[in-house]
Scaffold this active site. Structure first.
Site, PDB file in Angstrom:
ATOM      1  NE  ARG A  88      -6.184  -2.727   2.301  1.00  0.00           N
ATOM      2  CZ  ARG A  88      -6.321  -1.773   1.401  1.00  0.00           C
ATOM      3  NH1 ARG A  88      -7.161  -0.783   1.595  1.00  0.00           N
ATOM      4  NH2 ARG A  88      -5.633  -1.792   0.272  1.00  0.00           N
ATOM      5  CD  GLU A 143       0.444   1.767   0.449  1.00  0.00           C
ATOM      6  OE1 GLU A 143      -0.415   2.381  -0.188  1.00  0.00           O
ATOM      7  OE2 GLU A 143       0.784   0.605   0.156  1.00  0.00           O
ATOM      8  NE  ARG A 187      -3.571   0.206   4.019  1.00  0.00           N
ATOM      9  CZ  ARG A 187      -2.944  -0.204   2.927  1.00  0.00           C
ATOM     10  NH1 ARG A 187      -2.499  -1.443   2.849  1.00  0.00           N
ATOM     11  NH2 ARG A 187      -2.779   0.619   1.915  1.00  0.00           N
ATOM     12  CB  CYS A 219      -1.672   4.431  -2.588  1.00  0.00           C
ATOM     13  SG  CYS A 219      -1.795   3.905  -4.298  1.00  0.00           S
ATOM     14  CB  THR A 242      -5.237   2.567  -5.716  1.00  0.00           C
ATOM     15  OG1 THR A 242      -4.414   2.182  -4.604  1.00  0.00           O
ATOM     16  CG2 THR A 242      -4.354   2.852  -6.912  1.00  0.00           C
ATOM     17  NE  ARG A 270      -6.826  -5.911  -2.194  1.00  0.00           N
ATOM     18  CZ  ARG A 270      -6.390  -7.111  -1.820  1.00  0.00           C
ATOM     19  NH1 ARG A 270      -6.131  -7.364  -0.563  1.00  0.00           N
ATOM     20  NH2 ARG A 270      -6.210  -8.057  -2.707  1.00  0.00           N
ATOM     21  NE  ARG A 304      -4.101  -6.221  -5.037  1.00  0.00           N
ATOM     22  CZ  ARG A 304      -3.919  -5.284  -4.120  1.00  0.00           C
ATOM     23  NH1 ARG A 304      -3.341  -5.587  -2.984  1.00  0.00           N
ATOM     24  NH2 ARG A 304      -4.302  -4.039  -4.323  1.00  0.00           N
ATOM     25  CD  GLU A 353      -0.523  -3.466  -5.547  1.00  0.00           C
ATOM     26  OE1 GLU A 353      -0.990  -2.719  -6.385  1.00  0.00           O
ATOM     27  OE2 GLU A 353      -0.253  -3.126  -4.384  1.00  0.00           O
TER      28      GLU A 353
END
EC number: 2.7.3.3
Length: 357
Positions: A126, A225, A229, A271, A273, A280, A309, A314
């Protein structure tokens, strides 16, 4: 200038962090008194303050990172805090470093990670994207959410061939559709406490939705988020096919919608990260011997720059010995390098599992 009420909240939050001796977040580590004093009075053009950046980490002292960017400009305005946290999380990204240009690489060098189907249940790649000209969640208005949903859904409706599918808005969704999407593990829920306290869930479910193709191997989450995505996934370990589908989709969407990009940080996300490639690449995998002790599994994975994870992502546990393992680094390397890091690490871990007594 920042108003007194916000400053009072900031001072109280800073004090709370200082006193939380068991807090291990990167926010606590890097928000020194000097850094705090240098940025507490700053505001971005869209009105974001340091409180928007740190409030989730102040409320949730068990955060790993603890900060979010309310808008693209925050990465610069609150740089004295973002820069050291980004450097720390991404394993070295100095002030002079620059994220390389987008590079999908030679897809033909990717493989099926588990042709025998012994270990890998599914593979997923993703990336996140933000639309140019819009802030991130905490600063968005209900109108902007609707406007973005309109732009994105009309772009997605023009997808062709394997990517052709349907957009399902969360607003007014029927119970039957909702249940089907939950059964497919496609439906995202209103954010967890980390996102809630970052104000990422305002006006829910306005402007939020899900697009997926008929085969359910290509998925776009709208205004979860991140603004977007974009997800490619399927059963088994055929990373090459999964990655190729993602590349086709991202290039297609990007040709119609301008994304928020920064010369230093690459593609921008809510975010820190996820900055850079935002990518990812992950597998759901069973490695019963290596996973006898999760700590050991995590130590092995980290040698390959991989992150472990629980089954549902998460902050979750493993179910039935299934772990989600992905590349950890997203910044300072190309998309191809990120996906190769996952491929090479997983192949090594499977080798180790086979060799284990």
């Amino acid at each position: 200038m920042v108003d007194q009420a916000t400053l009072d909240k900031l001072e109280a939050g800073f004090k709370k962090l200082q006193e939380a001796s068991d807090c291990k977040s990167l926010l606590k580590k890097h928000l020194t008194k000097d850094v705090f004093d240098s940025i507490k009075n700053k505001k971005t053009g869209m009105g974001a303050t340091l409180l928007d950046v740190i409030q989730s980490g102040v409320e949730n002292l068990d955060s790993g990172v603890g900060i979010y960017a309310p808008d693209a400009e925050s990465y610069r305005t609150f740089g004295p805090l973002f820069d050291p946290i980004i450097d720390d999380y991404h394993g070295g990204f100095k002030l002079t470093d620059k994220h390389p240009p987008k590079e999908w690489g030679d897809i033909n060098t990717l493989v099926d990670l588990d042709p025998g189907g012994q270990f890998i249940i599914s593979t997923r790649v993703r990336c996140g994207r933000s639309l140019q000209g819009y802030p991130f969640n905490p600063c968005l208005t209900a109108e902007q959410y609707k406007e973005m949903e309109e732009k994105v859904s009309s772009t997605l409706s023009s997808m062709e061939d394997e990517l052709k599918g349907t957009y399902y808005p969360l607003t007014g969704m029927s119970k039957a559709t909702q249940q089907q999407l939950i059964d497919d593990h496609f439906l995202f829920k209103e954010g967890d406490r980390f996102l809630q306290t970052a104000n990422a869930c305002r006006y829910w479910p306005t402007g939020r939705g899900i697009f997926h193709n008929d085969a359910k191997t290509f998925l776009v989450w709208v205004n979860e988020e991140d603004h977007l995505r974009i997800i490619s996934m399927q059963k088994g370990g055929d990373l090459k096919t999964v990655y190729k589908r993602l590349v086709t989709a991202v290039d297609n969407i990007e040709s119609k919608l301008p994304f928020s990009h920064d010369d230093r940080f690459g593609f921008l996300t809510f975010c820190p990260t996820n900055l850079g490639t935002t990518m990812r690449a992950s597998v759901h995998i069973q490695l019963p011997k290596l996973a006898k002790d999760r700590k050991v599994l995590e130590d092995i994975a980290s040698k390959f720059n991989l992150q472990v994870r629980g089954t549902r992502g998460e902050h979750t546990e493993s179910e039935g010995g299934v772990y989600d393992i992905s590349n950890k680094r997203r910044l300072g390397l190309t998309e191809y390098q990120a996906v190769r890091e996952m491929q090479d690490g997983i192949l090594e871990m499977i080798k180790m599992e086979k060799a284990a007594a």
